[in-house]
Design a protein around this motif. Sequence first.
Motif, PDB file in Angstrom:
ATOM      1  N   ALA A 162      11.576  48.720  16.434  1.00  0.00           N
ATOM      2  CA  ALA A 162      11.686  48.589  14.979  1.00  0.00           C
ATOM      3  C   ALA A 162      12.301  47.268  14.536  1.00  0.00           C
ATOM      4  CB  ALA A 162      12.503  49.747  14.408  1.00  0.00           C
ATOM      5  N   PHE A 163      12.876  46.499  15.489  1.00  0.00           N
ATOM      6  CA  PHE A 163      13.541  45.254  15.117  1.00  0.00           C
ATOM      7  C   PHE A 163      13.147  44.155  16.099  1.00  0.00           C
ATOM      8  CE2 PHE A 163      16.065  48.706  13.479  1.00  0.00           C
ATOM      9  CZ  PHE A 163      16.353  48.305  12.187  1.00  0.00           C
ATOM     10  N   GLN A 164      12.992  42.939  15.572  1.00  0.00           N
ATOM     11  CA  GLN A 164      12.530  41.807  16.369  1.00  0.00           C
ATOM     12  C   GLN A 164      13.589  40.716  16.382  1.00  0.00           C
ATOM     13  OE1 GLN A 164       9.619  41.431  18.203  1.00  0.00           O
ATOM     14  NE2 GLN A 164      10.706  39.606  18.930  1.00  0.00           N
ATOM     15  N   PRO A 165      14.281  40.509  17.522  1.00  0.00           N
ATOM     16  CA  PRO A 165      15.285  39.444  17.580  1.00  0.00           C
ATOM     17  C   PRO A 165      14.611  38.079  17.665  1.00  0.00           C
ATOM     18  CG  PRO A 165      15.058  40.483  19.722  1.00  0.00           C
ATOM     19  CD  PRO A 165      14.184  41.268  18.778  1.00  0.00           C
ATOM     20  N   SER A 166      15.360  37.044  17.329  1.00  0.00           N
ATOM     21  CA  SER A 166      14.842  35.679  17.401  1.00  0.00           C
ATOM     22  C   SER A 166      15.991  34.735  17.763  1.00  0.00           C
ATOM     23  CB  SER A 166      14.229  35.253  16.059  1.00  0.00           C
ATOM     24  OG  SER A 166      15.199  35.316  15.024  1.00  0.00           O
ATOM     25  N   GLY A 174      13.679  54.099  19.952  1.00  0.00           N
ATOM     26  CA  GLY A 174      13.000  53.708  18.725  1.00  0.00           C
ATOM     27  C   GLY A 174      13.550  52.473  18.046  1.00  0.00           C
ATOM     28  N   GLN A 175      14.739  52.003  18.435  1.00  0.00           N
ATOM     29  CA  GLN A 175      15.345  50.855  17.766  1.00  0.00           C
ATOM     30  C   GLN A 175      14.734  49.534  18.224  1.00  0.00           C
ATOM     31  OE1 GLN A 175      18.440  50.518  15.580  1.00  0.00           O
ATOM     32  NE2 GLN A 175      17.591  52.504  14.989  1.00  0.00           N
ATOM     33  N   GLU A 176      14.426  49.431  19.509  1.00  0.00           N
ATOM     34  CA  GLU A 176      13.908  48.174  20.036  1.00  0.00           C
ATOM     35  C   GLU A 176      12.569  47.818  19.407  1.00  0.00           C
ATOM     36  OE1 GLU A 176      12.853  46.066  24.370  1.00  0.00           O
ATOM     37  OE2 GLU A 176      13.569  48.153  24.266  1.00  0.00           O
ATOM     38  N   ALA A 183      16.477  52.687  10.016  1.00  0.00           N
ATOM     39  CA  ALA A 183      17.747  52.039   9.707  1.00  0.00           C
ATOM     40  C   ALA A 183      18.343  51.444  10.983  1.00  0.00           C
ATOM     41  CB  ALA A 183      18.714  53.057   9.089  1.00  0.00           C
ATOM     42  N   PHE A 184      18.944  50.265  10.857  1.00  0.00           N
ATOM     43  CA  PHE A 184      19.485  49.574  12.023  1.00  0.00           C
ATOM     44  C   PHE A 184      20.811  50.196  12.443  1.00  0.00           C
ATOM     45  CE2 PHE A 184      22.002  46.091  13.944  1.00  0.00           C
ATOM     46  CZ  PHE A 184      21.198  45.851  15.053  1.00  0.00           C
ATOM     47  N   GLN A 185      20.908  50.552  13.722  1.00  0.00           N
ATOM     48  CA  GLN A 185      22.130  51.098  14.309  1.00  0.00           C
ATOM     49  C   GLN A 185      22.520  50.213  15.498  1.00  0.00           C
ATOM     50  OE1 GLN A 185      23.833  53.599  13.095  1.00  0.00           O
ATOM     51  NE2 GLN A 185      22.338  54.249  11.536  1.00  0.00           N
ATOM     52  N   VAL A 241      11.296  45.130  11.584  1.00  0.00           N
ATOM     53  CA  VAL A 241       9.837  45.220  11.730  1.00  0.00           C
ATOM     54  C   VAL A 241       9.325  46.478  11.050  1.00  0.00           C
ATOM     55  CG1 VAL A 241       7.920  45.417  13.375  1.00  0.00           C
ATOM     56  CG2 VAL A 241       9.847  43.889  13.864  1.00  0.00           C
ATOM     57  N   SER A 242      10.022  47.574  11.215  1.00  0.00           N
ATOM     58  CA  SER A 242       9.626  48.843  10.605  1.00  0.00           C
ATOM     59  C   SER A 242      10.592  49.161   9.467  1.00  0.00           C
ATOM     60  CB  SER A 242       9.652  49.965  11.653  1.00  0.00           C
ATOM     61  OG  SER A 242       9.377  51.200  11.049  1.00  0.00           O
TER      62      SER A 242
END
Length: 341
Positions: free
Chosen positions: A305-309, A301-303, A283-285, A278-279
């Motif tokens: 920045a990323f959108q699960p599906s 901050g990770q949750e 960077a994904f960790q 999303v952002s």
Amino acid sequence: MVSARIVRTLRLDGASLRNPGAVALCADFVTIEGMLDGRHGLTVEGETTLLDATVTGPVHLEGAHLSNPGGAALTAHGLTVGALLQLCDGFIADGRVRLAGAKAGSRICFDKATVRAPGRRPSPAGGWRHPSSRCAGRSRRRGGRPAVRHGRHPPRRPAHLAVHTGPRRPPLRRAGAPGDGDARLPWLDRGPDGFRPQPYEQLATVYQALGDGARSRTVLLAKQRRQTAVGAWYARLWGLLQDVTVGYGYRPLRAASWLLALLVVGTVLHARYRPARVSPDVAFQPVVYTLDLLLPIVDLGQERAFQPSGGQQWLAYLLIAAGWLLATTIAAGLTRSLRRA
């Protein structure tokens, strides 16, 4: 001998006293500044009473035979003994033994004793019955100070044992190893009137005073499990969750194990199936992302920045729910620990 004052020794060894169906030996409120010696064949037919008696030294009743079938063979409520109270090594009581409120400066011994009171409740109050003693009938222990008995064999117990130690008192301290706490717990689980928490707490206090915190926590954990088992279904469900996760606060390392297991599983799955970005600046960790889902309130901050599906979203829901439940049980356990402190 009511209210008599005896200097040095009251010697009854080998005596034979008879008053069947009534009081044969009455020494209520007596003060013996020394020893009460009733060894070597003392025979009493009738009730022996030592109500609120005081013996500054030991009481020896090894091998004595007190007989009052259908009643009390020995009534010694409030007896105070400065050293050993020896009801052992061949001591026989045909009738109840009543020691409510009795105190001994060292210990109360029932080694190789026999108490026969069919249909009644013999009362070895003040010390756990030794494996070599025999008790016929139901046993009720009330008002004494609990002691931790040592031995190589687990104690044998009557079918029903009602234990109540009265108000909180300083525990009786014994030298040597404290013994196996798990072997003592069945004593507390045989009450005919159902679960009572106080004996568990008092036994835990004894182990704590002996410096054995691990066995003290084992006893308290057993108390919590028994208390949960008699509650409503939702209380049992909540209790099972606390038991499995943190052992009601008495097994805190379980929480760390669950967190570590969920972290490993979540990290492996997220490393293979990455959620949509999303952002673009983050960077994904996989490890940090899993921690962000597991730890409530904390924002790494990770949750965001990323959108699960799809399946990833269900995994995220599972980790979030597990994190909240685990955190709640940990908080409950910590609250209980702080309250104990």
